[in-house]
Write a protein that holds these residues in place. Structure first.
Motif, PDB file in Angstrom:
ATOM      1  N   VAL A 178       3.222 -22.079  14.118  1.00 36.46           N
ATOM      2  CA  VAL A 178       3.631 -21.936  12.721  1.00 36.46           C
ATOM      3  C   VAL A 178       2.419 -22.075  11.799  1.00 36.46           C
ATOM      4  CG1 VAL A 178       5.104 -22.851  10.871  1.00 36.46           C
ATOM      5  CG2 VAL A 178       5.924 -22.874  13.245  1.00 36.46           C
ATOM      6  N   ALA A 179       2.323 -21.177  10.833  1.00 35.21           N
ATOM      7  CA  ALA A 179       1.258 -21.214   9.827  1.00 35.21           C
ATOM      8  C   ALA A 179       1.915 -21.181   8.456  1.00 35.21           C
ATOM      9  CB  ALA A 179       0.332 -20.009   9.992  1.00 35.21           C
ATOM     10  N   ILE A 180       1.519 -22.082   7.571  1.00 31.94           N
ATOM     11  CA  ILE A 180       2.110 -22.076   6.233  1.00 31.94           C
ATOM     12  C   ILE A 180       1.029 -22.065   5.162  1.00 31.94           C
ATOM     13  CG2 ILE A 180       3.626 -23.295   4.610  1.00 31.94           C
ATOM     14  CD1 ILE A 180       5.302 -24.145   6.981  1.00 31.94           C
ATOM     15  N   HIS A 181       1.237 -21.162   4.221  1.00 28.79           N
ATOM     16  CA  HIS A 181       0.331 -21.014   3.086  1.00 28.79           C
ATOM     17  C   HIS A 181       0.523 -22.195   2.125  1.00 28.79           C
ATOM     18  CE1 HIS A 181      -0.941 -18.556  -0.653  1.00 28.79           C
ATOM     19  NE2 HIS A 181      -0.273 -19.573  -1.155  1.00 28.79           N
ATOM     20  N   ALA A 182      -0.560 -22.929   1.853  1.00 30.82           N
ATOM     21  CA  ALA A 182      -0.496 -24.006   0.853  1.00 30.82           C
ATOM     22  C   ALA A 182      -1.847 -24.091   0.161  1.00 30.82           C
ATOM     23  CB  ALA A 182      -0.150 -25.339   1.506  1.00 30.82           C
ATOM     24  N   ILE A 183      -1.841 -24.024  -1.168  1.00 33.22           N
ATOM     25  CA  ILE A 183      -3.095 -24.031  -1.925  1.00 33.22           C
ATOM     26  C   ILE A 183      -3.240 -25.297  -2.775  1.00 33.22           C
ATOM     27  CG2 ILE A 183      -4.315 -22.874  -3.826  1.00 33.22           C
ATOM     28  CD1 ILE A 183      -3.706 -20.233  -2.488  1.00 33.22           C
ATOM     29  N   GLY A 184      -2.216 -25.649  -3.547  1.00 37.34           N
ATOM     30  CA  GLY A 184      -2.296 -26.840  -4.402  1.00 37.34           C
ATOM     31  C   GLY A 184      -2.209 -28.129  -3.586  1.00 37.34           C
ATOM     32  N   ASP A 185      -2.668 -29.236  -4.177  1.00 42.90           N
ATOM     33  CA  ASP A 185      -2.681 -30.510  -3.441  1.00 42.90           C
ATOM     34  C   ASP A 185      -1.266 -30.960  -3.054  1.00 42.90           C
ATOM     35  OD1 ASP A 185      -1.906 -31.222  -6.043  1.00 42.90           O
ATOM     36  OD2 ASP A 185      -3.645 -32.528  -6.417  1.00 42.90           O
ATOM     37  N   ARG A 186      -0.320 -30.739  -3.964  1.00 46.04           N
ATOM     38  CA  ARG A 186       1.046 -31.162  -3.676  1.00 46.04           C
ATOM     39  C   ARG A 186       1.660 -30.306  -2.561  1.00 46.04           C
ATOM     40  NH1 ARG A 186       6.217 -31.315  -6.598  1.00 46.04           N
ATOM     41  NH2 ARG A 186       7.374 -32.722  -5.220  1.00 46.04           N
ATOM     42  N   ALA A 187       1.400 -29.019  -2.602  1.00 49.73           N
ATOM     43  CA  ALA A 187       1.924 -28.131  -1.565  1.00 49.73           C
ATOM     44  C   ALA A 187       1.362 -28.537  -0.201  1.00 49.73           C
ATOM     45  CB  ALA A 187       1.564 -26.683  -1.873  1.00 49.73           C
ATOM     46  N   ASN A 188       0.070 -28.865  -0.152  1.00 52.02           N
ATOM     47  CA  ASN A 188      -0.533 -29.278   1.113  1.00 52.02           C
ATOM     48  C   ASN A 188       0.108 -30.553   1.641  1.00 52.02           C
ATOM     49  OD1 ASN A 188      -3.062 -27.719   2.254  1.00 52.02           O
ATOM     50  ND2 ASN A 188      -3.113 -27.472   0.038  1.00 52.02           N
ATOM     51  N   ASP A 189       0.329 -31.516   0.749  1.00 50.42           N
ATOM     52  CA  ASP A 189       0.965 -32.762   1.194  1.00 50.42           C
ATOM     53  C   ASP A 189       2.398 -32.529   1.675  1.00 50.42           C
ATOM     54  OD1 ASP A 189      -1.271 -34.248   0.831  1.00 50.42           O
ATOM     55  OD2 ASP A 189      -0.595 -35.319  -0.967  1.00 50.42           O
ATOM     56  N   LEU A 190       3.125 -31.677   0.940  1.00 49.25           N
ATOM     57  CA  LEU A 190       4.502 -31.368   1.350  1.00 49.25           C
ATOM     58  C   LEU A 190       4.534 -30.808   2.769  1.00 49.25           C
ATOM     59  CD1 LEU A 190       6.073 -29.616  -1.792  1.00 49.25           C
ATOM     60  CD2 LEU A 190       6.916 -31.681  -0.649  1.00 49.25           C
ATOM     61  N   ILE A 191       3.587 -29.916   3.053  1.00 50.08           N
ATOM     62  CA  ILE A 191       3.584 -29.286   4.381  1.00 50.08           C
ATOM     63  C   ILE A 191       3.109 -30.285   5.445  1.00 50.08           C
ATOM     64  CG2 ILE A 191       2.655 -27.376   5.767  1.00 50.08           C
ATOM     65  CD1 ILE A 191       4.796 -26.728   3.517  1.00 50.08           C
ATOM     66  N   LEU A 192       2.125 -31.114   5.101  1.00 51.10           N
ATOM     67  CA  LEU A 192       1.691 -32.134   6.064  1.00 51.10           C
ATOM     68  C   LEU A 192       2.864 -33.061   6.399  1.00 51.10           C
ATOM     69  CD1 LEU A 192      -1.870 -32.933   4.643  1.00 51.10           C
ATOM     70  CD2 LEU A 192      -1.367 -31.869   6.865  1.00 51.10           C
ATOM     71  N   ASP A 193       3.614 -33.486   5.365  1.00 47.53           N
ATOM     72  CA  ASP A 193       4.793 -34.334   5.595  1.00 47.53           C
ATOM     73  C   ASP A 193       5.803 -33.623   6.495  1.00 47.53           C
ATOM     74  OD1 ASP A 193       3.716 -36.191   3.891  1.00 47.53           O
ATOM     75  OD2 ASP A 193       5.008 -35.685   2.176  1.00 47.53           O
ATOM     76  N   MET A 194       6.017 -32.366   6.164  1.00 49.89           N
ATOM     77  CA  MET A 194       7.001 -31.586   6.909  1.00 49.89           C
ATOM     78  C   MET A 194       6.568 -31.419   8.369  1.00 49.89           C
ATOM     79  SD  MET A 194       8.044 -28.298   7.876  1.00 49.89           S
ATOM     80  CE  MET A 194       6.979 -27.115   7.128  1.00 49.89           C
ATOM     81  N   TYR A 195       5.289 -31.114   8.579  1.00 51.75           N
ATOM     82  CA  TYR A 195       4.769 -30.982   9.943  1.00 51.75           C
ATOM     83  C   TYR A 195       4.923 -32.306  10.701  1.00 51.75           C
ATOM     84  CZ  TYR A 195       2.499 -26.329   9.376  1.00 51.75           C
ATOM     85  OH  TYR A 195       2.228 -24.991   9.220  1.00 51.75           O
ATOM     86  N   GLU A 196       4.640 -33.394  10.001  1.00 52.97           N
ATOM     87  CA  GLU A 196       4.722 -34.704  10.653  1.00 52.97           C
ATOM     88  C   GLU A 196       6.150 -34.965  11.140  1.00 52.97           C
ATOM     89  OE1 GLU A 196       3.218 -37.886   8.242  1.00 52.97           O
ATOM     90  OE2 GLU A 196       3.185 -39.286   9.931  1.00 52.97           O
ATOM     91  N   LEU A 197       7.098 -34.604  10.303  1.00 55.32           N
ATOM     92  CA  LEU A 197       8.500 -34.801  10.653  1.00 55.32           C
ATOM     93  C   LEU A 197       8.889 -33.923  11.850  1.00 55.32           C
ATOM     94  CD1 LEU A 197      10.814 -36.483   9.613  1.00 55.32           C
ATOM     95  CD2 LEU A 197      11.446 -34.599   8.078  1.00 55.32           C
ATOM     96  N   VAL A 198       8.363 -32.718  11.881  1.00 60.02           N
ATOM     97  CA  VAL A 198       8.659 -31.826  13.010  1.00 60.02           C
ATOM     98  C   VAL A 198       8.066 -32.395  14.294  1.00 60.02           C
ATOM     99  CG1 VAL A 198       8.270 -29.526  13.992  1.00 60.02           C
ATOM    100  CG2 VAL A 198       8.857 -29.765  11.581  1.00 60.02           C
ATOM    101  N   VAL A 199       6.829 -32.907  14.191  1.00 54.08           N
ATOM    102  CA  VAL A 199       6.177 -33.478  15.376  1.00 54.08           C
ATOM    103  C   VAL A 199       6.998 -34.663  15.883  1.00 54.08           C
ATOM    104  CG1 VAL A 199       4.143 -34.749  16.209  1.00 54.08           C
ATOM    105  CG2 VAL A 199       3.846 -32.732  14.758  1.00 54.08           C
ATOM    106  N   SER A 200       7.463 -35.510  14.952  1.00 56.09           N
ATOM    107  CA  SER A 200       8.187 -36.696  15.422  1.00 56.09           C
ATOM    108  C   SER A 200       9.573 -36.307  15.946  1.00 56.09           C
ATOM    109  CB  SER A 200       8.272 -37.755  14.320  1.00 56.09           C
ATOM    110  OG  SER A 200       9.070 -37.292  13.272  1.00 56.09           O
ATOM    111  N   THR A 201      10.104 -35.199  15.487  1.00 52.13           N
ATOM    112  CA  THR A 201      11.409 -34.753  15.996  1.00 52.13           C
ATOM    113  C   THR A 201      11.275 -34.044  17.343  1.00 52.13           C
ATOM    114  OG1 THR A 201      11.999 -34.354  13.695  1.00 52.13           O
ATOM    115  CG2 THR A 201      13.543 -33.558  15.353  1.00 52.13           C
ATOM    116  N   ASN A 202      10.317 -33.114  17.419  1.00 52.19           N
ATOM    117  CA  ASN A 202      10.189 -32.298  18.634  1.00 52.19           C
ATOM    118  C   ASN A 202       9.280 -32.907  19.692  1.00 52.19           C
ATOM    119  OD1 ASN A 202      11.924 -30.408  17.614  1.00 52.19           O
ATOM    120  ND2 ASN A 202      10.363 -28.910  17.088  1.00 52.19           N
ATOM    121  N   GLY A 203       8.524 -33.943  19.338  1.00 50.44           N
ATOM    122  CA  GLY A 203       7.638 -34.583  20.312  1.00 50.44           C
ATOM    123  C   GLY A 203       6.260 -33.957  20.349  1.00 50.44           C
TER     124      GLY A 203
END
Ligand SMILES: *[C@@H]1O[C@H](CO)[C@@H](O)[C@H](O)[C@H]1NC(C)=O
Ligand SMILES: *[C@@H]1O[C@H](CO)[C@@H](O)[C@H](O)[C@H]1NC(C)=O
Ligand SMILES: *[C@@H]1O[C@H](CO)[C@@H](O)[C@H](O)[C@H]1NC(C)=O
Length: 580
Positions: A383-408
């Motif tokens: 998965v690749a997600i476009h994020a340019i602003g600081d808030r968008a980057n943090d949102l995606i990092l949070d989201m990725y973290e949640l996916v990692v903790s869910t899927n292992g």
């Protein structure tokens, strides 16, 4: 008489075959097709950073090192074991390079290949720095166009003429009979003329769609500018380009890539907010599969498809595998978190300094992104997600973290495309989560001035294009161009990453973030290959890998680093010269 001749001829053939078998190494012994000598080869391979010679066979690297090592190969024969054998044999081509620099074929981690090829033939507003010139270029195009046909193009950057946004009235008087659509260089907004607005039914009564803005006058009339998903009100009215036009665009684009030393691209397709995800799939069928089956592929492509169509990609991989051929790799899926800085739609914690109520746009709802990322990741898609602003980057990092903790845990190489402006602590989180930062050095040349006016000097200086900090946090940096947003030009990108000096500046923009030549080259080769799971096949000049490499015009490593005059002399793909 004739019979005798035939008998003698047969005997001659038999003798020749026997004799050949006796004194020429068996055909299975590795004779090189090509040997490079006396070069300065930068390998991107830690185990042997530099070499002067390289042997290639069947499109792959057979040996690399010094010439005495490369030229002699100890091989096992069915009779003699460990017999020395010259790598060069009958038919081996030799390239004596006179000390020229050779680098691995560049991997451009982010392009829109077919879109770029189409843009080459359209109104090109890149570099335009005056309203008059803007209008003149459109006028020129109108004179060459049929009445009623669309005038398409783009590449404009309002920051080059002081920031004022273009409006429909700039071109209305010269385009009374033609609808016009000119996208901004970042693809996140575009200018329609009044004919185009009318045609697509956009008026003072139209509402802003979610994730988009129709720019309006104080009186509420649309100015002609459509931002992010507001573009989808207009784009469907533009007639689809024909299959032939797209094929030609692809071939033009491939040739340009080779000319610049790019042998592999990660293609994100013609997919922007507001654009139908179908286009990427049509291009795959009409252009890529056509090119692959008719021998028209010139560069390797790793394809990303719209995230919302992830099940389709999964089906395709199930049917054809990830490696469709030596040219086409099915990469993964892509989505957008926000817009762009230039269009004031990148998502920030703080508002835009020049637009104090605007924090940017969240282009896709985070719940939707999370659901689709979770499912695609579970199915093994990247998965690749476009994020340019600081808030968008943090949102995606949070989201990725949640996916990692869910899927292992697994080797998933989540990517963030652009990662331009980062809040404190974000670089470390990229590192901890193993998220690839797919970044485009040349964007910093375009953004330097606007970042100061849109974010304020302080914010712009703290968190923009943090290449060195990302590397220091052990983040995989994957360089690219985002062509046609910026030029496809890895040598330029490497220098930009080293110097960070925007046009008309004397000093670097955040000097502490400059990279070394070594790091910059790796980000454009092996690291970019790793970022799309192709590092086993390419990205470095290592034995067994594909022989994709570039011969540069310089014989001095230092000159190459210091000067802008070094160019691509020749590009080889799978050991064959592809340019010039
Ligand atoms: C050439 O390379 C081989 C293998 O890496 C090494 O053993 C040898 O010493 C090198 N020769 C010279 C002259 O550097
Ligand atoms: C919209 O524009 C039309 C004509 O251009 C005008 O008559 C109308 O009053 C406008 N409506 C609004 C809500 O501004
Ligand atoms: C995400 O998936 C869950 C479970 O399948 C569902 O209940 C929820 O509505 C979805 N959310 C969005 C925003 O799609």
């Amino acid at each position: 008489m004739r019979l005798y001749a035939l008998v003698w001829a047969s005997i001659a053939v038999v003798l020749a075959v026997v004799f050949r078998a006796w004194w020429i190494p068996s055909p299975s012994s590795p004779v090189a097709d090509l040997v490079l000598r006396n070069a300065v080869i930068f390998t991107s391979d830690e185990s042997l950073p530099f070499a002067d010679s390289m042997a290639v066979r069947n499109g792959r690297i057979l040996r690399i090192g010094n010439y005495s090592f490369v030229k002699v190969l100890h091989y096992q024969h069915h009779v003699t074991i460990g017999q020395a054998h010259e790598v060069a044999g009958y038919g081996t081509k030799h390239l004596h390079l006179g000390g020229k620099v050779v680098v691995p074929g560049f991997v451009d981690s982010h392009v829109h290949l077919i879109f770029g090829g189409l843009q080459i033939m359209r109104v090109d507003l890149r570099g335009v720095n005056q309203k008059d010139e803007f209008v003149r270029k459109v006028k020129e195009a109108v004179m060459n166009a049929k009445e009623g046909s669309w005038i398409l193009g783009g590449g404009w950057n309002n920051d080059l003429w002081g920031g004022e946004l273009p409006v429909a009235s700039w071109v209305d008087h010269i385009t009374a009979y033609n609808p016009v659509w000119l996208s901004r260089m970042d693809g996140h907004m575009g200018l329609a003329n009044s004919v185009a607005l009318k045609l697509s039914g956009i008026s003072n009564l139209s509402e802003d769609p979610e994730g988009g803005t129709i720019m309006r006058t104080v009186g509420g009339e649309p100015t002609g500018l459509l931002i992010d998903s507001a573009m989808k009100l207009l784009l469907p009215w533009i007639p689809e380009v024909s299959v032939n036009e797209r094929r030609e665009a692809f071939l033009r684009a491939s040739n340009l890539a080779l000319m610049r030393g790019v042998t592999t691209v990660v293609d994100f397709g013609r997919y922007f907010p507001g654009v139908s995800p179908e286009l990427s799939w049509e291009d795959f069928a009409d252009v890529y599969q056509w090119a692959d089956t008719t021998g028209k592929m010139m560069i390797r492509v790793c394809l990303f498809f719209p995230l919302e169509t992830w099940t389709r990609l999964l089906d395709l991989i199930g049917k054809m595998g990830r490696v469709i051929s030596q040219w086409i790799y099915l990469g993964g899926v892509k989505a957008f978190a926000d817009g762009s800085l230039g269009s004031n739609s990148a998502l920030f914690y703080e508002p835009y300094v020049d637009d104090p109520h605007n924090y940017g746009l969240q282009v896709t709802a985070i719940g939707t992104l999370f659901n689709m990322t979770l499912s695609s990741d579970k199915s093994g898609l990247q998965v690749a997600i476009h994020a340019i602003g600081d808030r968008a980057n943090d949102l995606i990092l949070d989201m990725y973290e949640l996916v990692v903790s869910t899927n292992g845990m697994r080797d998933r190489r989540f990517r963030i495309e652009h990662a331009q402006h980062l809040a404190p602590g974000a670089t470390a989180r990229f590192g901890q989560l193993g998220v690839v930062a797919s970044v485009q050095p040349d964007h910093l040349l375009d953004d330097a001035n606007s970042a100061a006016s849109k974010l304020g000097i302080d914010r712009a200086q703290k968190g923009s294009y943090l290449f060195r900090s990302l590397l220091a946090s052990n983040v995989q940096l994957a360089f690219g161009s985002d062509w046609p947003v910026a030029d496809i030009n890895p040598l330029g990108g490497v220098r930009t990453a080293m110097k960070r000096i925007p046009p008309a500046w004397n000093d670097a923009w955040i000097p502490s973030e400059c990279l070394t030549l070594n790091d910059a080259l790796k980000a454009y080769t092996i690291s970019a290959a790793r970022a799309c799971f192709l590092d086993k096949e390419l990205g470095s000049l290592s034995p067994g890998k594909l022989a994709d490499f570039v011969i540069l015009s310089t014989d001095s490593w230092d000159d190459f680093a210091a000067e802008g005059s070094t160019s691509v002399e020749a590009t080889y793909v799978a050991g064959l010269q592809a340019y010039p």
